[in-house]
Design a protein around this motif. Structure first.
Motif, PDB file in Angstrom:
ATOM      1  N   VAL A 106     -13.037 -28.309 129.675  1.00 37.80           N
ATOM      2  CA  VAL A 106     -13.990 -28.068 128.596  1.00 37.80           C
ATOM      3  C   VAL A 106     -13.336 -27.151 127.567  1.00 37.80           C
ATOM      4  N   VAL A 107     -13.554 -27.446 126.294  1.00 38.71           N
ATOM      5  CA  VAL A 107     -13.087 -26.581 125.223  1.00 38.71           C
ATOM      6  C   VAL A 107     -14.297 -25.825 124.691  1.00 38.71           C
ATOM      7  N   TYR A 108     -14.179 -24.510 124.636  1.00 43.15           N
ATOM      8  CA  TYR A 108     -15.246 -23.675 124.104  1.00 43.15           C
ATOM      9  C   TYR A 108     -14.896 -23.309 122.666  1.00 43.15           C
ATOM     10  N   VAL A 109     -15.838 -23.527 121.762  1.00 40.87           N
ATOM     11  CA  VAL A 109     -15.616 -23.248 120.343  1.00 40.87           C
ATOM     12  C   VAL A 109     -16.503 -22.078 119.947  1.00 40.87           C
ATOM     13  N   ARG A 110     -15.880 -21.059 119.349  1.00 41.52           N
ATOM     14  CA  ARG A 110     -16.596 -19.908 118.813  1.00 41.52           C
ATOM     15  C   ARG A 110     -16.316 -19.849 117.323  1.00 41.52           C
ATOM     16  N   ALA A 111     -17.334 -19.534 116.541  1.00 40.75           N
ATOM     17  CA  ALA A 111     -17.157 -19.412 115.091  1.00 40.75           C
ATOM     18  C   ALA A 111     -17.945 -18.219 114.592  1.00 40.75           C
ATOM     19  N   ASP A 112     -17.397 -17.521 113.620  1.00 39.47           N
ATOM     20  CA  ASP A 112     -18.088 -16.392 113.008  1.00 39.47           C
ATOM     21  C   ASP A 112     -19.351 -16.893 112.318  1.00 39.47           C
ATOM     22  N   LYS A 113     -20.424 -16.121 112.392  1.00 39.72           N
ATOM     23  CA  LYS A 113     -21.704 -16.579 111.839  1.00 39.72           C
ATOM     24  C   LYS A 113     -21.687 -16.655 110.318  1.00 39.72           C
ATOM     25  N   LEU A 138     -20.094 -21.628 121.829  1.00 36.20           N
ATOM     26  CA  LEU A 138     -20.440 -20.325 122.367  1.00 36.20           C
ATOM     27  C   LEU A 138     -21.234 -19.542 121.328  1.00 36.20           C
ATOM     28  N   SER A 139     -22.167 -18.720 121.799  1.00 33.87           N
ATOM     29  CA  SER A 139     -22.947 -17.872 120.904  1.00 33.87           C
ATOM     30  C   SER A 139     -23.199 -16.543 121.581  1.00 33.87           C
ATOM     31  N   GLN A 140     -23.649 -15.587 120.792  1.00 34.76           N
ATOM     32  CA  GLN A 140     -23.995 -14.263 121.301  1.00 34.76           C
ATOM     33  C   GLN A 140     -25.495 -14.215 121.518  1.00 34.76           C
ATOM     34  N   PRO A 141     -25.986 -13.861 122.724  1.00 30.29           N
ATOM     35  CA  PRO A 141     -27.438 -13.801 122.940  1.00 30.29           C
ATOM     36  C   PRO A 141     -28.062 -12.660 122.151  1.00 30.29           C
ATOM     37  N   LYS A 142     -29.300 -12.877 121.697  1.00 24.72           N
ATOM     38  CA  LYS A 142     -30.011 -11.849 120.957  1.00 24.72           C
ATOM     39  C   LYS A 142     -30.515 -10.783 121.904  1.00 24.72           C
ATOM     40  N   ALA A 143     -30.619  -9.572 121.393  1.00 23.71           N
ATOM     41  CA  ALA A 143     -31.205  -8.481 122.183  1.00 23.71           C
ATOM     42  C   ALA A 143     -32.706  -8.685 122.259  1.00 23.71           C
TER      43      ALA A 143
END
Length: 152
Positions: A106-113, A138-143
């Protein structure tokens, strides 16, 4: 044969009766120790399952999982494969070489918002063009504190 229980001053029925206000925890400790022994004896039996004699084989052991392939799009538009910066023209050949060396994964892709949606979609297209059938974002979960969106 009778036994007199009193406070010792011989007051008979008029003697002052005081209930014992202490808790006797000895029976509780006994019950807890018995439960502990029961769980210690039954836990290995639950994990073991059915006893089976496995056949032996000459196959090689499965190697440890490989380091994941993460493609990142930075806030300045730079592209990284794992920790190495890659030119956008060399992205597909780099990923194709990784796929040939490590196999399908699997390739995980992250990008700046702050990057445009079109740039992220272009990056996803190039990852798919390199031959990887599975791509995850991939994403960052919200607090939990400020996620409701309501102002007070």
């Amino acid at each position: 044969m009778t036994m007199s229980v009193g406070n010792g001053n011989g007051g008979g029925d008029e003697a002052e009766y005081r209930p014992i206000s202490e808790i006797n925890i000895t029976p509780m400790v006994d019950v807890m120790l018995v439960l502990l022994i029961i769980f210690m004896v039954t836990a290995p039996l639950l994990v073991a399952g059915v006893p089976v004699e496995l056949p032996s084989t000459a196959a090689a052991r499965i190697s440890q999982p490989k380091k994941p392939v993460i493609v990142s799009l930075g806030s300045d538009g730079s592209i990284y494969v794992r920790e190495d910066q890659v030119n956008s023209d060399n992205l597909v050949p780099t990923l194709t070489a990784l796929r040939a060396a490590e196999g399908e994964t699997v390739v995980y892709v992250r990008a700046d918002k702050n990057r445009a949606y079109g740039e992220v979609m272009d990056l996803l297209g190039r990852v798919g063009q390199s031959g990887y059938p599975r791509v995850s974002l991939l994403s960052q979960p919200k607090a939990n504190g400020g996620a409701s969106g309501q102002s007070q």
